[in-house]
Design an enzyme around this catalytic site. Structure first.
Site, mmCIF file in Angstrom:
data_model
loop_
_atom_site.group_PDB
_atom_site.id
_atom_site.type_symbol
_atom_site.label_atom_id
_atom_site.label_comp_id
_atom_site.label_asym_id
_atom_site.label_seq_id
_atom_site.Cartn_x
_atom_site.Cartn_y
_atom_site.Cartn_z
ATOM 1 N N HIS B 193 20.916 -21.150 41.726
ATOM 2 C CA HIS B 193 22.167 -20.594 42.254
ATOM 3 C C HIS B 193 22.741 -21.413 43.413
ATOM 4 C CE1 HIS B 193 21.164 -16.621 40.253
ATOM 5 N NE2 HIS B 193 22.376 -16.908 39.847
ATOM 6 N N ARG B 223 26.033 -6.198 34.614
ATOM 7 C CA ARG B 223 27.179 -6.478 35.477
ATOM 8 C C ARG B 223 28.135 -7.381 34.718
ATOM 9 N NH1 ARG B 223 26.801 -11.720 38.283
ATOM 10 N NH2 ARG B 223 28.171 -10.965 39.912
ATOM 11 N N GLU B 265 31.807 -12.665 31.243
ATOM 12 C CA GLU B 265 30.393 -12.582 30.862
ATOM 13 C C GLU B 265 29.892 -11.166 31.092
ATOM 14 O OE1 GLU B 265 29.067 -17.112 32.170
ATOM 15 O OE2 GLU B 265 28.377 -15.391 33.348
#
Lengths: 320, 355
Positions: B193, B223, B265
């Site tokens: 990340h 999410r 997504e």
């Protein structure tokens, strides 16, 4: 809702293993399959003991791929808070109980070239499941198991007869002891060591392995702490706007649950970190007993693990 | 509920398209008129009928064509699918999870018959009928993770959990928003990340990791995330940036409604029982601007979100250069009226465009 998902089960078998240990077998009430799990996982068993709800974690010891039933072994603790006595004295075959989905805080490192298991007493149970998992894939493992005496060596005979080359049992009353430095030095590169047993044994294994230069990531341990009794105390819960009393024989987490405050948890034994709670204010001293928070966090007075830790003093205000 | 599978492409002539039904169920990612990172997790336990949240693994009209596109990508670049040796058990976990879920959720499309270790899997849309021995790799044409993810839409990152950390140790990644499995393989959660701006200072990743480490069996989470893609490309990988990056310069005021796509997504997270690993399916949904603009609420809101998005985020998401062009187009669909809260289109209750 706090904790892992729940499953309704029926006690299908109770087996006395020895003077202290009893094994319980659970099957689903609805007849469906139980979830598979990974060796080292535990389940939290709910006990309705009079007016008190007890939630105790026990390692699953059955074959992780057997979806018909789970087994746990409970060691009777005559001076404990009563969960193990309830299991030994009150639970009967055919009783319905609620257990949690499996949660694993003591997982195998599947990169290991070899798994070295060190068990003390009832600490044998997670290894029972892990051994069955590894046997399916032919992975290398070795078990060193210390017990008080032959009579209390739960599953020692069974393990020795099934896996004579991998199982090594040591009896205290015969002055047998694991020669740990020798054992650790003889391991091939890529071995992971796992220890489950009393606190002293865990510390001994961790310290010895680290002293011999074992990488930290190759040393695994699991120790569930049972909450210890202590002086009653009062807590103010700022979010719920409640002031509650924590009794001598209950934990702070249990007191919150009794008062209908939904507090997160998983292991209830100071290991998983789920119930970590911020302290808003206090006047007194903390009795920290978890091994989740770092020593400096314990000293900071800003956090508490309500599953095992307590407080003595005038006021305590929590962000819950 | 039957699904009519599209015959369409995500390359060359870009014949990809959304039906009326696909548009209605598109997971529009903005629940209010502005956007900032958040961990924004919720339990993944169903949702409104025919929404992308309803099933554990959503199957839609693009299924067959997406699987064909995946096969083309893998044929050209086999490293899009990798699994470190200790992740094979997690691969079986994933195969079991997808087969059980799809056969239960879509019994008209998928069947799973189990007799102990002897399994038979029938995938009607793809014309597959295979019998194999569970946990015996030699009985499948690919490893278990590759076998099942060649039959499941979306990318799959399979994360090992060790030492209170997640590790990118296996995956199938062919429909990604500009990240590379081959580059990230073996990295930990913070390493992979590292390129994301702002989120570190906000402590997002520390909180997200803590949440993910505690996802338990039987309690999956989800999410939404989003970015922008010019042309309906599934494969926007760093490996092929030379092919798709340049397409971002082909936008004009005339073609933007058709070419510019919002890419969403649906990220879900499941604890895998036998391995204690975590699987992170990342399902990509594309929708052309001109289709989104037929929903008045989404037209108003998308304009406001893109207009007010901090510059670092527009840069990170790769559309900073095209933002003025986008805003010219989107502003036509924003009449300044308030919008209802939440992501749903609310076609019955939201007023039509007032200009």
């Amino acid at each position: 809702m706090s904790g892992a998902e729940k499953i309704r089960v029926r006690v299908s078998e109770i087996t006395l293993i020895n003077a202290l240990v009893t094994r319980f077998r659970f099957e689903r009430c609805d007849g469906a399959d139980l979830p598979t799990f990974s060796g080292g996982a535990h389940t939290v068993v709910e006990m309705q003991d009079g007016g008190v709800t007890r939630l105790n974690p026990y390692s699953l010891m059955s074959d992780p791929y057997d979806q018909r039933s789970y087994t746990i072994s409970v060691r009777r603790d005559d001076t404990g808070r009563g969960g193990s006595l309830f299991m030994h004295q009150q639970v009967k075959v055919g009783d319905e109980m609620t257990i949690s989905y499996p949660v694993n805080l003591f997982s195998l490192d599947l990169r290991a070239r070899k798994h070295l298991f060190l068990a003390g007493g009832i600490g044998i149970t997670p290894f029972m499941a892990q051994i069955q998992q590894l046997e399916r894939f032919g992975t290398q493992w070795e078990l060193h198991y210390a017990c008080r005496n032959k009579g209390l060596g739960s599953y020692a005979d069974e393990l020795t007869s099934r896996h004579p080359n991998q199982t090594h049992v040591y009896f205290d009353d015969q002055s047998q002891a694991i020669n740990l430095p020798h054992l650790l030095e003889g391991q091939p590169l890529g071995t992971h060591v796992y220890v489950c047993g009393p606190k002293g044994m865990i510390n001994w294994v961790r310290d010895t392995a680290q002293g011999l230069g074992w990488p930290q990531d190759n040393i695994h341990y699991e120790e569930f702490l049972a909450p210890q009794p202590g002086k009653p105390f009062e807590v103010k819960l700022a979010v719920s706007n409640k002031t509650i009393q924590v009794g001598e024989h209950e934990s702070l987490l249990e007191a919150m649950e009794r008062e209908g405050v939904d507090a997160p948890y998983l292991c209830r034994g100071g290991a998983c970190g789920q119930c970590e709670t911020a302290v808003i204010g206090y006047d007194g001293k903390f009795i920290h007993r978890d091994h989740w928070l770092e020593p400096q966090e314990h000293e900071s007075g800003k956090k508490i693990m309500p599953c095992v830790s307590r407080f003595e003093g005038k006021t305590l205000v929590l962000d819950r | 509920m039957t699904i009519q599978f599209n015959d369409e492409s995500f390359r060359d002539d870009y014949s990809f398209h959304n039906s009326e039904r696909a548009l209605k169920r598109f997971p529009f990612p903005f629940h209010e008129d502005s956007y900032m990172y958040s961990v924004n997790m919720e339990q993944h336990r169903g949702g409104p009928a025919d929404s992308v949240y309803e099933m554990r693994f959503d199957v839609d009209e693009h299924y067959v064509s997406e699987m064909k596109d995946r096969a083309i990508v893998l044929d050209q670049d086999p490293l899009r699918c990798q699994s470190l040796p200790h992740m094979t058990l997690a691969g079986w976990d994933l195969l079991e999870l997808i087969m059980v879920s799809k056969s239960e959720d879509y019994p008209d499309l998928f069947e799973l018959h189990r007799e102990g270790d002897q399994w038979r899997w029938i995938n009607k849309p793809l014309g597959i009928d295979d019998s194999f021995t569970f946990l015996d790799e030699t009985t499948l044409p690919y490893g278990p993770m590759e076998y099942i993810t060649r039959q499941a839409q979306g990318d799959f990152a399979v994360l090992d959990q060790r030492d209170d950390m997640l590790w990118m140790d296996a995956g199938m990644v062919t429909t990604q928003a500009d990240w590379s499995l081959d580059f990230d393989i073996g990295m930990n959660f913070f390493e992979w990340h590292a390129p994301v701006p702002k989120a570190h200072e906000m402590g997002i990743f520390v909180r997200a990791l803590k949440f993910l480490l505690n996802i338990q069996q039987g309690a999956p989470a989800r999410r939404l995330n989003w970015t922008m893609t010019v042309n309906p490309l599934l494969d926007t990988s760093p490996e092929n940036y030379h092919k798709w990056g340049i397409q971002k310069t082909t936008l004009t005021p005339e073609n933007i409604g058709r070419k510019q796509h919002l890419r969403v997504e649906l990220q879900t997270f499941f604890r895998l029982p036998r391995s204690n690993a975590l699987v992170f399916p990342i399902r990509c949904y594309l929708c052309a601007f001109e289709d989104l603009m037929t929903v008045p609420k989404w037209g108003r809101r998308l304009h406001r979100v893109i207009r007010d998005l901090p510059e670092e985020l527009a840069t990170y998401k790769g559309f900073i250069d095209n933002r003025p062009l986008m805003l010219d187009y989107l502003s036509q669909f924003d009449d300044g009226l308030p919008t209802s809260p939440g992501i749903w289109p609310d076609l019955q209750s939201e007023p039509p465009l007032q200009k």
